[in-house]
Design a protein around this motif. Structure first.
Motif, short mmCIF file in Angstrom:
data_model
loop_
_atom_site.label_atom_id
_atom_site.label_comp_id
_atom_site.label_asym_id
_atom_site.label_seq_id
_atom_site.Cartn_x
_atom_site.Cartn_y
_atom_site.Cartn_z
N TYR A 52 0.91 -1.27 0.23
CA TYR A 52 -0.07 0.02 -0.04
C TYR A 52 0.79 1.28 0.08
CZ TYR A 52 -3.06 -3.94 1.68
OH TYR A 52 -3.51 -5.01 1.95
N PRO A 53 1.30 1.86 -1.17
CA PRO A 53 2.32 2.70 -1.29
C PRO A 53 1.65 4.03 -0.57
CG PRO A 53 2.03 1.47 -3.25
CD PRO A 53 1.01 1.26 -2.59
N ASP A 54 0.72 4.30 -0.52
CA ASP A 54 0.17 5.36 -0.12
C ASP A 54 -0.06 5.66 1.55
OD1 ASP A 54 0.32 6.91 -2.67
OD2 ASP A 54 -1.63 6.33 -3.01
N VAL A 55 -0.15 4.49 2.10
CA VAL A 55 -0.46 4.54 3.33
C VAL A 55 0.50 5.57 4.54
CG1 VAL A 55 0.89 2.43 4.15
CG2 VAL A 55 -1.21 2.94 5.42
N CYS A 56 -0.26 6.11 5.39
CA CYS A 56 0.64 6.68 6.32
C CYS A 56 1.03 6.13 7.35
CB CYS A 56 -0.28 8.18 6.56
SG CYS A 56 0.59 9.27 7.59
N ILE A 57 2.18 6.02 7.65
CA ILE A 57 2.96 5.37 8.70
C ILE A 57 3.61 6.30 9.81
CG2 ILE A 57 4.92 3.76 9.42
CD1 ILE A 57 4.42 2.55 6.75
N VAL A 58 3.30 6.15 11.10
CA VAL A 58 3.90 6.60 12.05
C VAL A 58 4.56 5.68 13.12
CG1 VAL A 58 3.59 8.05 14.18
CG2 VAL A 58 2.09 8.55 12.06
N PHE A 59 5.92 6.13 13.23
CA PHE A 59 6.76 4.97 14.09
C PHE A 59 6.83 5.47 15.66
CE2 PHE A 59 8.95 4.02 10.31
CZ PHE A 59 8.85 2.48 10.25
N VAL A 60 6.11 4.52 16.53
CA VAL A 60 6.39 4.87 17.68
C VAL A 60 7.34 4.05 18.63
CG1 VAL A 60 4.87 4.79 20.02
CG2 VAL A 60 3.82 5.24 17.71
N THR A 61 8.18 4.76 19.28
CA THR A 61 9.39 3.92 19.81
C THR A 61 10.15 4.62 20.71
OG1 THR A 61 11.20 2.44 19.21
CG2 THR A 61 10.96 4.75 18.22
N ALA A 62 11.08 3.70 21.55
CA ALA A 62 11.73 4.57 22.48
C ALA A 62 13.37 4.77 22.09
CB ALA A 62 11.91 3.62 23.99
N HIS A 63 13.38 4.15 20.73
CA HIS A 63 14.79 4.13 20.19
C HIS A 63 15.14 5.17 19.12
CE1 HIS A 63 15.18 0.31 22.52
NE2 HIS A 63 13.94 0.01 21.89
N ILE A 64 15.51 6.41 19.75
CA ILE A 64 15.60 7.37 18.53
C ILE A 64 16.57 7.15 17.51
CG2 ILE A 64 17.52 8.68 19.80
CD1 ILE A 64 14.34 10.24 17.81
N GLN A 65 17.57 6.34 17.74
CA GLN A 65 18.78 5.75 16.64
C GLN A 65 17.99 5.38 15.30
OE1 GLN A 65 18.33 4.41 19.50
NE2 GLN A 65 19.03 2.12 19.33
N TYR A 66 16.68 4.90 15.44
CA TYR A 66 16.04 4.44 14.36
C TYR A 66 15.47 5.43 12.98
CZ TYR A 66 16.60 -0.29 16.05
OH TYR A 66 17.21 -1.47 16.88
N ALA A 67 15.53 6.53 13.72
CA ALA A 67 14.80 7.66 13.03
C ALA A 67 14.98 7.87 11.48
CB ALA A 67 14.65 8.92 13.70
N PRO A 68 16.35 8.11 11.14
CA PRO A 68 16.64 8.17 9.93
C PRO A 68 16.25 6.93 9.05
CG PRO A 68 18.48 8.49 11.25
CD PRO A 68 17.52 7.90 11.99
N GLU A 69 16.38 5.93 9.39
CA GLU A 69 16.07 4.56 8.55
C GLU A 69 14.30 4.78 8.33
OE1 GLU A 69 16.03 -0.26 8.72
OE2 GLU A 69 17.27 1.01 10.00
N GLY A 70 13.75 5.16 9.43
CA GLY A 70 12.22 5.34 9.15
C GLY A 70 11.62 6.30 8.24
N TYR A 71 12.51 7.52 8.28
CA TYR A 71 12.23 8.65 7.19
C TYR A 71 12.47 8.28 5.84
CZ TYR A 71 10.98 11.64 11.00
OH TYR A 71 10.23 12.31 12.28
#
Length: 221
Positions: free
Chosen positions: A60-79
């Motif tokens: 689903y290319p258009d789905v909106c995804i929000v990551f919820v976590t305690a691990h800030i180091q994953y942020a660049p990969e998430g974006y």
């Protein structure tokens, strides 16, 4: 639940589903009709949230995804996976409102349309489907995201169409071109480079203003 509280306060009808892990989310019957918004934890038992997000992007290319976590180091990969936001668990009660305001704005953008007359037929076109509009030979040609939709044109001035379209999305780069900024790859050397490979000219007198507006658009994503 914070999301439920947000939607209830604003009178937004929602259907909320909770999945125990990534596999059940991707395999779930509910996903046959994709959700508008998915909150993903990075750590989900045997699943990795990044891997799950990658699968969802393919499905689903258009789905909106929000990551919820305690691990800030994953942020660049998430974006890189097109995450709308990256929420830290210890501050969700503070950041959820800004996050949801942003997401709701993006959803509104996805459903926005313009009504135009193609000959005797009036038709609504989703703004997200318009790559750019070109003025030529006394008509405006709509170049759409999907070339299979064929060439559509109207006998109307580009100035009039510009007035109808969202100025936060569309950029007048030249007297003959109005471009959806979503499809711009870069602006350089008085040219706009689109993701589909097309290169369009930029009016030299407008170049500084055009670059500034595009930078503001990118900064708001």
């Amino acid at each position: 639940m914070l999301v439920e509280k947000y939607t209830t306060e604003r009178g937004i009808d929602t259907v909320i589903r909770i999945f125990p892990d990534g596999k059940s989310l991707c395999d779930g019957q509910e996903m046959k009709e994709p959700f508008d918004l998915i909150f993903l934890d990075i750590m989900m038992g045997h699943s990795n949230g990044m891997n799950v997000a990658e699968q969802l992007r393919q499905m689903y290319p258009d789905v909106c995804i929000v990551f919820v976590t305690a691990h800030i180091q994953y942020a660049p990969e998430g974006y890189k996976l097109g995450a709308a936001r990256y929420l830290m668990k210890d501050s969700m009660d503070v950041s959820i409102t800004e996050c949801m305001d942003y997401v709701m704005g993006k959803m509104k953008e996805k459903s926005a349309s313009v009504e135009v007359s193609f000959g005797k037929e009036k038709q609504k076109i989703l703004l997200k489907e318009i790559c750019y509009i070109e003025s030529k030979a006394h008509k405006c040609v709509f170049h759409l995201k999907n070339p299979g939709q064929g060439e559509k044109f109207v006998y109307e001035k580009l100035d009039r169409l510009e007035e109808k379209l969202d100025k936060n999305l569309f950029l007048r780069i030249h007297k003959s071109y109005l471009v959806h900024m979503k499809y711009i790859k870069k602006i350089s050397n008085y040219q706009v480079f689109l993701w589909n490979g097309r290169i369009l000219p930029v009016a030299k007198v407008r170049f500084p203003q055009i670059k500034e507006r595009y930078a503001a658009y990118k900064g708001g994503e």
